[in-house]
Enzyme design. Structure first.
Site, PDB file in Angstrom:
ATOM      1  N   GLU A   1      10.094  23.114  17.732  1.00  0.00           N
ATOM      2  CA  GLU A   1       9.398  24.037  16.835  1.00  0.00           C
ATOM      3  C   GLU A   1      10.344  25.096  16.285  1.00  0.00           C
ATOM      4  O   GLU A   1      10.283  25.449  15.101  1.00  0.00           O
ATOM      5  CB  GLU A   1       8.222  24.695  17.558  1.00  0.00           C
ATOM      6  CG  GLU A   1       7.129  23.746  18.009  1.00  0.00           C
ATOM      7  CD  GLU A   1       6.319  23.182  16.851  1.00  0.00           C
ATOM      8  OE1 GLU A   1       6.495  23.652  15.703  1.00  0.00           O
ATOM      9  OE2 GLU A   1       5.507  22.269  17.092  1.00  0.00           O
TER      10      GLU A   1
ATOM     11  N   ARG B   1      11.159  25.283  12.201  1.00  0.00           N
ATOM     12  CA  ARG B   1      10.564  26.451  11.554  1.00  0.00           C
ATOM     13  C   ARG B   1      11.586  27.569  11.335  1.00  0.00           C
ATOM     14  O   ARG B   1      11.705  28.095  10.221  1.00  0.00           O
ATOM     15  CB  ARG B   1       9.382  26.962  12.368  1.00  0.00           C
ATOM     16  CG  ARG B   1       8.290  25.929  12.529  1.00  0.00           C
ATOM     17  CD  ARG B   1       7.124  26.444  13.353  1.00  0.00           C
ATOM     18  NE  ARG B   1       6.206  25.363  13.661  1.00  0.00           N
ATOM     19  CZ  ARG B   1       5.284  24.886  12.820  1.00  0.00           C
ATOM     20  NH1 ARG B   1       5.156  25.430  11.628  1.00  0.00           N
ATOM     21  NH2 ARG B   1       4.491  23.887  13.161  1.00  0.00           N
TER      22      ARG B   1
ATOM     23  N   ASP C   1       6.098  10.256  15.526  1.00  0.00           N
ATOM     24  CA  ASP C   1       6.064  10.127  14.070  1.00  0.00           C
ATOM     25  C   ASP C   1       7.395  10.415  13.379  1.00  0.00           C
ATOM     26  O   ASP C   1       7.937   9.589  12.642  1.00  0.00           O
ATOM     27  CB  ASP C   1       4.965  11.021  13.488  1.00  0.00           C
ATOM     28  CG  ASP C   1       5.064  12.466  13.968  1.00  0.00           C
ATOM     29  OD1 ASP C   1       5.700  12.711  15.005  1.00  0.00           O
ATOM     30  OD2 ASP C   1       4.504  13.348  13.302  1.00  0.00           O
TER      31      ASP C   1
ATOM     32  N   GLU D   1       1.527  16.509   5.710  1.00  0.00           N
ATOM     33  CA  GLU D   1       2.058  15.150   5.527  1.00  0.00           C
ATOM     34  C   GLU D   1       1.516  14.466   4.268  1.00  0.00           C
ATOM     35  O   GLU D   1       2.276  13.846   3.506  1.00  0.00           O
ATOM     36  CB  GLU D   1       1.754  14.298   6.762  1.00  0.00           C
ATOM     37  CG  GLU D   1       2.597  14.630   7.971  1.00  0.00           C
ATOM     38  CD  GLU D   1       2.113  15.877   8.692  1.00  0.00           C
ATOM     39  OE1 GLU D   1       2.881  16.453   9.489  1.00  0.00           O
ATOM     40  OE2 GLU D   1       0.945  16.276   8.471  1.00  0.00           O
TER      41      GLU D   1
END
Length: 620
Positions: free
Chosen positions: A304, A308, A437, A572
């Site tokens: 994360e 970010r 993913d 997405e």
């Protein structure tokens, strides 16, 4: 003629009439009550029953009455304006309602000519009867997506702009339509009803003929400005209630913390720059310069923080050239490096950026495959900018190990990897959703980032796509939507996370860069499915997880379980729509993105937070 005395007289007269009517009504009510009391209980019960019966009948007949009223309202304007007689004056046509000056009490013959000039004209051109409205065909999905051009109040007020140019010769209005990205793409001509020769006004037939030839002009919606407005709305809430904190809690108007590093603010820097919000950007930059410090005794998540904070700072540096953001990126990048000090070189999930220590989650020694294989783009770029190879070396070691690992199935990887042994754990489950993913997405993007020279990355990507086709791809009933399911111990689960909607854009990006053309064919099919995950929901917003019907018994392609009936504003689908529009130039993809934004504004506007930095900016 009108005079102040006449005004006073009218007021007094109306007051006297009201006083008399009130007194008479009071006596009538008392008389009726005495008569009601004289009736027997049986008689009163019968009367009340009849009244209730008539009331119920009235409610049941309401639809038929409304149909009759609608039919009456469809009478031609010619009948309404010409056949009604009102003291020799025609009723005022729509659009010509005058404004009465203050203090004027209108009478039948006392309205001055300068107040209502339109009524004094000898003749008024009559507009043709508008065409009857047809009931739209039945469609699946929420009404907000079925009605094109149906915008909410905020869009009418703030999101619509048009540039009108006056043609000096013809007196026509030319409306410049603003495109998706703000470019002026065409000018539509609008004409007004023209007078006939010799200065005489046209007849009804002339008006009807002119109306039939008149092009219909619709006020253009400035979509770019609508995106800016949506961002401003979210940013205003963040600034008011969560400035400098990680996230806004909009319902309680408080803030929440992940790591206490201003995640939302850093995440939004590049978005503000792309949207041209320079004032907001300058204010946020000042906070980064004066308030942002990574010298904190706090545990942060490696993945994360990378996507970010490190990613947000690097992208903002590339957009602005401001070295402040590169310096901050170096600082956080260096502080994240202890995560790679493991027996296997597979990084731990958590790092204390103040102490320089790292550890796995409290409940396991595993890291998710997606997390350890979706930090490569940022660390490789940090090495390129700083000329320090340690960052690239660390993440490429992870990539090499995953490339060699056993336990894959036709290029598909399990979801977990052990930081001590460096091997896959909990094998047998394969998904393109959560925990796996972005492994597939970053294979292609690393290959492109490296100038298409790293063949191992390309081989793993191509093999994985074939593994998807062979093991996970299915079609729904009844609409034949192509979706990507999940495999668990050889059994297919027709479940697809919203996260999987990264795949249409990734496939299109690969095909655009020379990979097999059938990748684009699959991208088109999956893009339709991801669109339907929004369009078939009542709100026009996709659930977090959709379950697809292989043999539908209820006529639906998609079912949503109660626990999955929420939307996390994931980017997405919008990212994939961005790629699909750029590569195909098919405007339906940007229209689908516009529908999604409208649905977010309609159903989440009071509680919307900022989009992820790789969502809203790409939609724009």
């Amino acid at each position: 003629m009108y005079s102040p005395q006449r005004k006073d007289f009218v007021s007094l007269t109306l007051g006297d009439q009201y006083s008399r009517s009130y007194t008479n009504g009071k006596h009538r009510r008392q008389s009726c009550w005495r008569k009601w009391k004289q009736l027997s209980r049986l008689q009163r019960s019968l009367i009340l029953f009849l009244l209730a019966f008539l009331f119920i009948c009235g409610i049941l007949s309401y639809p038929s009455l409304t149909e009759q009223w609608r039919g009456l309202s469809d009478r031609s304007l010619k009948e309404d304006w010409v056949e009604m007689d009102n003291g020799g004056l025609r009723p005022i046509p729509p659009g010509l309602v005058p404004k009465i000056p203050p203090g004027v009490v209108p009478g039948f013959q006392d309205i001055p000519p300068e107040v209502m000039p339109e009524i004094q004209r000898p003749s008024i051109p009559l507009l043709p009867k508008p065409p009857a409205m047809r009931k739209p065909p039945s469609k699946r999905g929420p009404p907000v997506l079925q009605k094109r051009g149906n915008v909410s109040d905020w869009q009418v007020k703030d999101g619509e702009e048009e540039i009108v140019k006056r043609d000096e010769d013809g007196g026509k209005e030319a409306k410049t339509v603003i495109s998706w990205r703000g470019a002026m793409i065409e000018a539509e001509q609008g004409t007004e009803l023209q007078s006939t020769a010799h200065g005489k006004e046209g007849t009804v037939a002339d008006a009807e003929k002119a109306a039939s030839l008149k092009p219909v002009t619709v006020k253009a919606v400035d979509r770019v400005e609508a995106v800016r407005e949506a961002f401003r709305h979210a940013w205003k809430g963040y600034k008011a209630f969560a400035w400098g904190h990680d996230e806004l809690k909009p319902i309680s108007k408080t803030h929440g913390e992940w790591f206490g590093l201003g995640l939302t603010l850093i995440d939004a820097l590049d978005t503000m720059w792309i949207l041209g919000l320079k004032d907001e950007f300058a204010e946020a930059r000042k906070w980064v310069e004066t308030e942002l410090s990574f010298s904190k005794n706090v545990d942060v998540n490696l993945f994360e923080s990378t996507i970010r904070i490190l990613g947000g700072l690097l992208s903002t540096y590339h957009l602005t050239g401001d070295t402040l953001f590169l310096d901050k990126a170096k600082d956080i990048g260096f502080r994240l490096m202890p995560a790679f000090k493991t027996p296997s070189k597979i990084p731990y999930s958590d790092v204390n950026i103040g102490k320089g220590t790292a550890h796995p989650p409290r409940w396991t020694t595993d890291s998710t495959v997606a997390e350890v294989t979706s930090i490569q783009l940022e660390f490789r770029e940090l090495s390129r900018l700083t000329q320090d190879p340690q960052y690239q070396n660390a993440v490429e070691e992870v990539t090499r190990q995953v490339h060699r690992l056993e336990g894959k199935r036709d290029g598909l990887v399990p979801m977990f990897i052990n930081t001590n042994s460096g091997k896959f754990t909990r094998r047998g489950a394969f998904t393109l959703g959560a925990r796996a993913d972005s492994y597939y997405e970053y294979l292609l993007k690393q290959w492109l980032q490296g100038g298409k020279k790293e063949t191992e990355l390309l081989e793993d990507y191509l093999q994985a796509i074939e593994g998807v086709r062979k093991n996970l791809l299915r079609q729904t009933s009844p609409s034949k939507l192509t979706f990507v399911g999940e495999l668990s111990n050889g059994h297919l689960n027709p479940k697809m996370d919203h996260l999987v909607c990264f795949l249409p854009g990734t496939l299109a990006l690969g095909a655009h860069n020379g990979l097999p053309a059938d990748h684009m064919d699959l991208a088109l099919q999956l893009m339709e499915t991801c669109h339907q995950m929004y369009a078939q929901m009542e709100t026009g917003l996709s659930p977090e997880i959709a379950h697809f019907n292989l043999q539908s018994s209820n006529g639906r392609d998609i079912d949503v379980k109660p626990a999955d009936r929420h939307n996390l504003l994931r980017p997405e689908t919008v990212e994939s729509l961005f790629y699909m529009y750029r590569f195909t130039k098919d405007s339906k993809y940007r229209d689908w993105g516009w529908d999604i934004l409208q649905s977010f504004n309609k159903y989440t506007r009071e509680c919307s937070c900022l989009f992820k930095h790789h969502g809203l900016s790409w939609f724009h």
